[in-house]
Write an enzyme that holds these catalytic residues in place. Structure first.
Site, PDB file in Angstrom:
ATOM      1  N   LYS B  80       0.805  -1.658   0.406  1.00  0.00           N
ATOM      2  CA  LYS B  80      -0.038   0.130  -0.288  1.00  0.00           C
ATOM      3  C   LYS B  80       1.100   1.206  -0.085  1.00  0.00           C
ATOM      4  O   LYS B  80       2.205   1.033   0.806  1.00  0.00           O
ATOM      5  CB  LYS B  80      -0.824   0.193   1.835  1.00  0.00           C
ATOM      6  CG  LYS B  80      -2.181   1.365   1.148  1.00  0.00           C
ATOM      7  CD  LYS B  80      -2.771   1.010   2.759  1.00  0.00           C
ATOM      8  CE  LYS B  80      -3.504   2.144   2.329  1.00  0.00           C
ATOM      9  NZ  LYS B  80      -4.374   1.700   3.609  1.00  0.00           N
ATOM     10  N   SER B 155      -9.700   1.978   2.901  1.00  0.00           N
ATOM     11  CA  SER B 155      -9.001   2.715   1.837  1.00  0.00           C
ATOM     12  C   SER B 155      -7.979   2.003   1.038  1.00  0.00           C
ATOM     13  O   SER B 155      -7.572   2.404   0.215  1.00  0.00           O
ATOM     14  CB  SER B 155      -7.789   3.846   2.898  1.00  0.00           C
ATOM     15  OG  SER B 155      -7.757   3.072   3.297  1.00  0.00           O
ATOM     16  N   SER B 179      -9.565   0.116   7.103  1.00  0.00           N
ATOM     17  CA  SER B 179      -9.385  -0.686   5.648  1.00  0.00           C
ATOM     18  C   SER B 179      -8.417  -1.361   5.312  1.00  0.00           C
ATOM     19  O   SER B 179      -8.341  -1.598   3.817  1.00  0.00           O
ATOM     20  CB  SER B 179      -8.372   0.456   5.723  1.00  0.00           C
ATOM     21  OG  SER B 179      -8.681   2.259   6.059  1.00  0.00           O
TER      22      SER B 179
END
Lengths: 479, 497
Positions: B80, B155, B179
């Site tokens: 990420k 997210s 997330s």
């Protein structure tokens, strides 16, 4: 009655001291000063994304030490908060500082002013990180940021409003400096900024119990300025009140050129720092074992040494004040006295001759070419009448120049005192023979010719003749 | 060739060690897949050249060391973009950090690299991890591999989509309020938020420091365990990482191979289930419960009386910490700086106004407000008090009633792109109702895909355990994996639309 006598001044100090740890409070970079800009930085110091602070335990050691030396109670649990403001020298956009739960609370510092022992209570001592420095290029109009100082550990020492005169503030601050230096927690140099002071000043009519509106004065960069700025601020506040005005709660800057203060920001303009507990740092837990370990490492503190010197060595207050100003002066003195037990004479030599020469050369006693042992030997040679006091000064100068022992100086230069009665007898007889006219004058009642003969003997012996013996022999011969 | 993108990392390792495939082939296959499915927009940055070079070295290492090489040697991973990577642009999905190349590695990333993993790229995400749909990215939204017109969740939507679509077998994400778990659920893969402190946060760009945790995505529970084990542990760079010895998750997982769920008590929090569940999710949840009973589990209703206040507490705490954490993005040392300004104040204002997107700005403003003098007690302090109550609720539940708390991961299946961004931000916040309390309480939570909705969209369940109960959660998940047989590899090959 002057205006000032109608008012009482109330002063509290907030003192920031940089701790002498090797590395920063939350990062691995070195915490020394005077390096190339931004050479003492790392990811944490630069506030790079993703970086986290980790508390340097040495910093806590230092703060506990200071807390114990100032009679504080060390808190078993204290916490760190974030204080937010935007400025280029503050890489994270917030300063990490202990806020509602400080490490040290409720201490006091005792100091002497004109022979009187006084006390200032301490509200708290807390840990925080220093900011960097902005440097504004004069020629290119560009501002630069140096983050070497960012993250250097600081303690803030907050006093109660316990001082009533500017001189008290000065004397308290000097005592604090002495403690910081004795404990080797901070080098406490106001000119370099390793010790910084803000003063909270208010005045109130004598007899009034509630405090007047306080004004904070910043930018006090020397001991002299602290007292001067407070004095000026007191006069300003009294003048405002006397002319029917009111004091505004505000922060004022001291202008060292003009010796006055000017408004920096009012209470209404004060920033909202949005303090909240720093989630990156767990509460700091200090157990009694940790505190005990630091307690055991505490050196003898300035007031303890002061009292011991007064009581044990029977020296006068002024001399002891000088001898205990720094721990290494006291140590020098005690090493010398250990080598030759004449505290009075040793202290005289240190405070007059040695300090005189050191000051002239711009040296500290730590760099003294004359060792405590050699200074002790010099005093012993005087005490044992091996040399006269006058010769001793010549010997001392030579010791200071070369670093040699007094014995070797005396030996090399042949300065040993002449105390051999046979030699002195011979010299005196020769002098009397060579000066029949003066001898006649003496015999006819001119007593002051005695001094002439002593002088001639000293001249003949290059000052080495034992003066007491010269007196005795001369008296006998002239009788 | 394309089936390489459906394998688990343990299968990849076996083939690499036996010499059946090379890392070069494996990594190339994944880049082919990434290219083939580039419409998903799951990556912000790809590092193909570097990855292929690393694959070449990995092949040499495997030849030399064999099974003594690191567990992930030669295996591709996706990271990420919230996690800093040395020498690889790290943007956090924000214009603010466009072009920022970190000089150091996030600890979790470094541990994966040390185990031999090869980074293929940095995955797309909501800007600074603020969002539940991946639509708040400065680099465009990510699409759900199961349906291109829908969001992957957020997210960490890019990481979830990458793993679900065969672009990478595993990925790292961050989870501040769901997330990792929510996008894992919406994309039909496994995802875990470990106990707070289990994985070092060093190098995870901070959103809300007291809630953030790094965690893994995978297509098998075993891969999840392997990855978690690799990235866990005390880190001297993170004062909130915990000392506790990291259990051997993979070994402990093996003991579940022959187990069912006999004697395990699943708590159903009635306070959280009182509405807002989409029919397909609700049906699936009920079906899961009846299957669990058949597997010997005990189902108990539990009460978490303060859980319903979690969203409010969360949306005060997280923005407050975010406002503080994002203060460092000031255009002075790194990141976006406005091209025209006439004063320091203007430099700050314009750089931040231009660099941050609207959701980030919204949260900075909320955060600054709740921390400001005069409001602190009413908001931030109150939120912390609620947080304590939530923690106590879970403690009591685990002490008195159950071993695991079971809920759906999300009240809905993946929603349509634009569906919630056009509505009030609150609509989006409500999507976090099942995941947010877990971050407030610091507990570990796992997202397990269990079934497909009638419109063929994944539905996931969340299991939450006491502090440091990751082993239990992985074990329970492995039983689910065995029993529900969710088709995790359905989107790892072939066309995606």
């Amino acid at each position: 009655m002057s205006q000032e006598q109608k008012f009482e001044t109330v002063i509290g100090l907030e003192v920031h001291a940089q701790l002498l740890t090797d590395s920063k409070i939350f990062a691995v970079s070195g915490a020394t000063s005077g390096k190339t800009p931004n050479s003492l930085t790392d990811s944490v110091t630069l506030g790079l994304p993703g970086c986290l602070p980790v508390l340097n335990r040495r910093v806590v050691d230092f703060a506990i030490k200071l807390g114990l030396a100032t009679n504080c109670s060390i808190q078993k649990m204290s916490t760190f908060s974030r204080k937010h403001y935007f400025y280029p020298d503050l890489p994270k956009g917030y300063q990490i500082s202990q806020y509602d739960l400080p490490l040290c609370k409720d201490g006091f510092v005792e100091y002497r002013l004109n022979g009187e022992l006084k006390r200032v209570n301490l509200t708290r001592i807390h840990l925080e990180e220093d900011a960097g420095k902005n440097i504004h290029g004069e020629s290119d109009g560009i501002s630069y940021v140096d983050l070497n100082r960012a993250g250097v550990p600081l303690v803030e020492i907050v006093s109660e409003p316990d001082m009533r005169r500017p001189e008290e503030a000065g004397a308290y601050l000097k005592q604090l400096k002495q403690i910081l230096r004795y404990t080797e927690v901070c080098d406490a140099n106001m000119e370099d900024g390793s010790l910084r002071c803000d003063a909270n000043v208010s005045v109130r009519p004598i007899g009034q119990t509630e405090l007047g509106v306080k004004v904070e004065i910043k930018n006090l960069n020397s001991f002299k300025f602290v007292e001067r700025a407070i004095q000026h601020e007191v006069e300003r506040q009294i003048a405002v009140i006397e002319s029917g005005g009111t004091i505004l709660q505000e922060t004022r800057l001291f202008d060292e050129q003009k010796g006055t203060t000017r408004s920096m920001r009012s209470k209404e303009e004060a920033a909202d720092y949005k303090y909240f507990p720093d989630p990156d740092l767990p509460p700091l837990i200090v157990d009694s074992e940790w505190i005990g370990k630091i307690k055991d490492s505490l050196p003898e503190l300035p007031n303890e040494i002061y009292n011991r010197f007064i009581n044990y060595y029977k020296l006068d207050a002024y001399t002891v004040e000088i001898l205990t100003l720094e721990s290494f002066i006291a140590r020098f003195f005690e090493q010398a006295v250990a080598a030759h037990n004449n505290p009075q004479a040793v202290s005289n030599w240190i405070t007059s001759e040695l300090f005189g020469r050191l000051n002239k050369e711009g040296l500290s006693i730590m760099d003294s070419p004359v060792s405590p042992e050699n200074l002790a030997s010099l005093v012993r040679m005087i005490d044992e009448e091996l040399i006269s006091g006058k010769i001793a000064k010549t010997v001392f100068d030579e010791m200071f120049e070369s670093g040699s022992s007094p014995e070797s100086v005396v030996e090399k230069k042949g300065l040993k005192q002449l105390s051999d009665p046979d030699i002195l007898d011979k010299v005196i007889s020769q002098i009397l023979e060579k000066n029949p006219k003066q001898l006649e004058e003496y015999r006819s009642g001119k007593d002051k010719m005695f001094g002439f003969f002593v002088g001639q003997v000293m001249k003949e012996t290059e000052g080495r003749a034992n003066p007491v013996m010269v007196n005795d022999i001369l008296k006998a011969k002239l009788a | 060739m394309s089936e390489l993108t459906s394998l688990t990392t343990s299968e990849m390792r076996a083939k690499l060690l036996s010499g059946e495939i090379s890392s070069m082939e494996l990594v190339s296959a994944h880049f082919d897949r990434i290219e083939e499915t580039s419409d998903l927009n799951s990556f912000i940055t790809l590092v193909k050249d570097q990855a292929l070079k690393n694959a070449e070295s990995a092949d040499i290492i495997i030849k030399e060391k064999g099974s003594n090489s690191g567990l992930f040697t030669g295996i591709p991973v996706a990271i990420k973009d919230q996690l800093v990577t040395k020498g690889i642009e790290t943007t956090c999905g924000s214009k603010m950090l466009k072009g920022f190349i970190p000089p150091y590695d996030c600890t979790a990333v470094k541990k994966l690299k040390d185990a031999g993993a090869i980074i293929v790229g940095k995955t797309n995400q909501d800007e600074f991890a603020m969002g539940s749909s991946n639509e708040y990215s400065a680099f465009g939204p990510v699409k759900n591999p199961w349906d291109n017109s829908r969001v992957p969740g957020g997210s960490s939507g890019g990481s979830a989509a990458a793993v679900a679509s065969g672009q990478s077998p595993i990925a790292l994400g961050t989870d501040t309020g769901g997330s990792i778990r929510q996008p894992a659920g919406l994309c039909g893969i496994y995802g875990m938020k470990p106990t707070y402190g289990r994985v070092s946060r060093y190098g995870a760009v901070a959103f809300a420091s007291s809630l953030d945790q790094i965690g893994p995505f995978a297509r098998s529970v075993k891969d999840l365990a392997l990855t978690l084990q690799t990235i866990s542990g005390l880190d001297s760079n993170d004062a909130t990482s915990v000392k506790d010895k990291v259990p051997e998750f993979v070994k402990e997982l093996e003991s579940w191979e022959s187990k069912d769920l006999k004697g395990i008590r699943f708590g159903i929090p009635k306070d959280l289930m009182s509405g807002g569940l989409e029919d397909s999710v609700s049906n699936s949840f009920n079906e899961v419960i009846s299957r669990l009973v058949k597997l010997g589990a005990e189902i108990v209703e539990i009460s978490l009386p303060h859980a319903s206040s979690s969203l409010a507490a969360y949306y005060i705490t997280a923005p407050a910490e975010a406002a503080s954490n994002l203060a460092r993005f000031d255009g002075i040392r790194y990141g976006h700086r406005s091209s025209s300004y006439h004063s320091l104040q203007e430099l700050y204002e314009k750089s931040r106004a231009e660099g941050f997107g609207k959701e980030v700005k919204r949260r900075i403003m909320i955060g600054s407000f709740v921390l400001s003098s005069g409001y602190y007690d009413a908001y931030y302090k109150k939120a912390q008090q609620i947080r304590t109550l939530v923690i106590n609720d879970y403690k009591a539940a685990f002490m008195n009633s159950c071993d695991v708390v079971l809920t759906p991961v999300s009240p809905t299946v993946a929603f349509k792109l634009g569906e919630k961004t056009s509505a009030s931000p609150l609509t989006m916040y409500l999507a976090d109702i099942f995941t947010v309390p877990i971050n407030l309480a610091g507990l570990p939570g796992i997202s397990i895909p269990t079934s497909l909705s009638p419109e063929k969209l994944p539905i996931g369940m969340q299991c939450v355990g006491p502090l440091f109960s990751e082993s239990l959660l992985l074990g329970v998940a492995s039983v689910f994996e065995r029993e529900f047989k969710f088709p995790v590899t359905q989107r790892t090959t072939g066309r995606i639309n």
